[in-house]
Design a protein around this motif. Sequence first.
Motif, PDB file in Angstrom:
ATOM      1  N   ILE A   8      43.407  57.409  18.262  1.00 13.79           N
ATOM      2  CA  ILE A   8      44.644  56.788  17.999  1.00 13.79           C
ATOM      3  C   ILE A   8      45.034  55.658  19.070  1.00 13.79           C
ATOM      4  CG2 ILE A   8      47.105  56.908  17.401  1.00 13.79           C
ATOM      5  CD1 ILE A   8      46.288  59.587  16.233  1.00 13.79           C
ATOM      6  N   TYR A   9      44.899  54.583  18.908  1.00 14.69           N
ATOM      7  CA  TYR A   9      44.949  53.626  19.814  1.00 14.69           C
ATOM      8  C   TYR A   9      46.069  52.455  19.305  1.00 14.69           C
ATOM      9  CZ  TYR A   9      42.562  50.458  16.676  1.00 14.69           C
ATOM     10  OH  TYR A   9      42.129  49.485  15.481  1.00 14.69           O
ATOM     11  N   ASP A  10      46.342  51.870  20.365  1.00 16.04           N
ATOM     12  CA  ASP A  10      47.453  50.317  20.001  1.00 16.04           C
ATOM     13  C   ASP A  10      46.807  49.580  19.161  1.00 16.04           C
ATOM     14  OD1 ASP A  10      49.349  48.707  20.054  1.00 16.04           O
ATOM     15  OD2 ASP A  10      49.356  48.241  22.453  1.00 16.04           O
ATOM     16  N   PRO A  51      54.585  60.233  20.458  1.00 19.61           N
ATOM     17  CA  PRO A  51      54.472  59.473  21.614  1.00 19.61           C
ATOM     18  C   PRO A  51      53.820  58.056  21.614  1.00 19.61           C
ATOM     19  CG  PRO A  51      52.823  61.160  21.541  1.00 19.61           C
ATOM     20  CD  PRO A  51      53.716  61.316  20.378  1.00 19.61           C
ATOM     21  N   PHE A  52      53.896  57.219  22.109  1.00 26.74           N
ATOM     22  CA  PHE A  52      53.243  55.761  22.275  1.00 26.74           C
ATOM     23  C   PHE A  52      52.188  56.036  23.435  1.00 26.74           C
ATOM     24  CE2 PHE A  52      52.583  51.534  23.422  1.00 26.74           C
ATOM     25  CZ  PHE A  52      52.095  50.960  22.274  1.00 26.74           C
ATOM     26  N   ALA A  53      50.987  56.217  22.764  1.00 34.27           N
ATOM     27  CA  ALA A  53      49.868  56.669  24.011  1.00 34.27           C
ATOM     28  C   ALA A  53      48.699  56.732  23.245  1.00 34.27           C
ATOM     29  CB  ALA A  53      50.092  58.242  24.547  1.00 34.27           C
ATOM     30  N   MET A  54      47.437  56.570  23.874  1.00 30.61           N
ATOM     31  CA  MET A  54      46.369  56.688  23.415  1.00 30.61           C
ATOM     32  C   MET A  54      45.996  58.126  23.195  1.00 30.61           C
ATOM     33  SD  MET A  54      42.453  55.709  24.872  1.00 30.61           S
ATOM     34  CE  MET A  54      42.865  55.975  26.441  1.00 30.61           C
ATOM     35  N   VAL A  55      45.582  58.707  22.178  1.00 32.25           N
ATOM     36  CA  VAL A  55      45.448  59.990  21.657  1.00 32.25           C
ATOM     37  C   VAL A  55      43.935  60.294  20.957  1.00 32.25           C
ATOM     38  CG1 VAL A  55      46.138  61.906  20.107  1.00 32.25           C
ATOM     39  CG2 VAL A  55      47.960  60.647  21.448  1.00 32.25           C
ATOM     40  N   LEU A  56      42.927  61.220  21.614  1.00 29.76           N
ATOM     41  CA  LEU A  56      42.130  61.668  20.835  1.00 29.76           C
ATOM     42  C   LEU A  56      42.170  63.017  20.205  1.00 29.76           C
ATOM     43  CD1 LEU A  56      38.951  61.013  20.147  1.00 29.76           C
ATOM     44  CD2 LEU A  56      38.652  62.049  22.309  1.00 29.76           C
ATOM     45  N   ALA A  57      41.971  62.993  18.853  1.00 29.94           N
ATOM     46  CA  ALA A  57      42.132  64.269  18.316  1.00 29.94           C
ATOM     47  C   ALA A  57      40.781  64.857  17.792  1.00 29.94           C
ATOM     48  CB  ALA A  57      43.226  64.426  17.084  1.00 29.94           C
ATOM     49  N   ASP A  58      40.407  66.171  18.152  1.00 29.14           N
ATOM     50  CA  ASP A  58      39.151  66.512  17.743  1.00 29.14           C
ATOM     51  C   ASP A  58      39.325  67.758  17.007  1.00 29.14           C
ATOM     52  OD1 ASP A  58      36.744  67.912  18.138  1.00 29.14           O
ATOM     53  OD2 ASP A  58      35.880  66.595  19.521  1.00 29.14           O
ATOM     54  N   ARG A  59      38.994  67.782  15.722  1.00 29.13           N
ATOM     55  CA  ARG A  59      39.000  68.926  15.114  1.00 29.13           C
ATOM     56  C   ARG A  59      38.184  70.098  15.498  1.00 29.13           C
ATOM     57  NH1 ARG A  59      39.029  67.837   8.869  1.00 29.13           N
ATOM     58  NH2 ARG A  59      37.286  66.858   9.384  1.00 29.13           N
ATOM     59  N   SER A  60      36.802  69.796  15.710  1.00 31.79           N
ATOM     60  CA  SER A  60      35.760  70.667  16.035  1.00 31.79           C
ATOM     61  C   SER A  60      36.172  71.262  17.189  1.00 31.79           C
ATOM     62  CB  SER A  60      34.599  69.977  16.266  1.00 31.79           C
ATOM     63  OG  SER A  60      34.430  69.000  17.256  1.00 31.79           O
TER      64      SER A  60
END
Length: 140
Positions: A8-10, A51-60
Amino acid sequence: MNANAVLIYDGECPYCSIAATALKRLDDVEAISWYDDAAQEFLAAQFSEVPFAMVLADRSEDRVYAGRAAAKELAERAGTPGIVGSLVRDNYETIAKVVGVASGRGRDPDDVHSTYPIEGAALDTFDALLDGAAERPAQL
């Protein structure tokens, strides 16, 4: 699609969009704009405040990386040398501020820089997040 992670990025930042497009080379990472409804729903379910931030979500991995932690994890997944990941992590705020000024963004990223377990409610929204990323590829 074999992706189990979503960045998730700007999406209003042209520099961030270019970086997100470059990350599409990683077979297991999709990208979606922070402004997308699916991203907002996921973030609201994961964090008490979005939050307004770069977020990496990893389901595995059942993990969510935010801010510096996301930058470092992405650098490692992209196969950059360890020092590059450390430089990106350690200079995340400076890089984000410079990119924000260059792109005309009127806000700084929020101060979230950790790794978190994926909350159950956020996990429930992950498929929509992944579908949203696949439907709206990062734009240059």
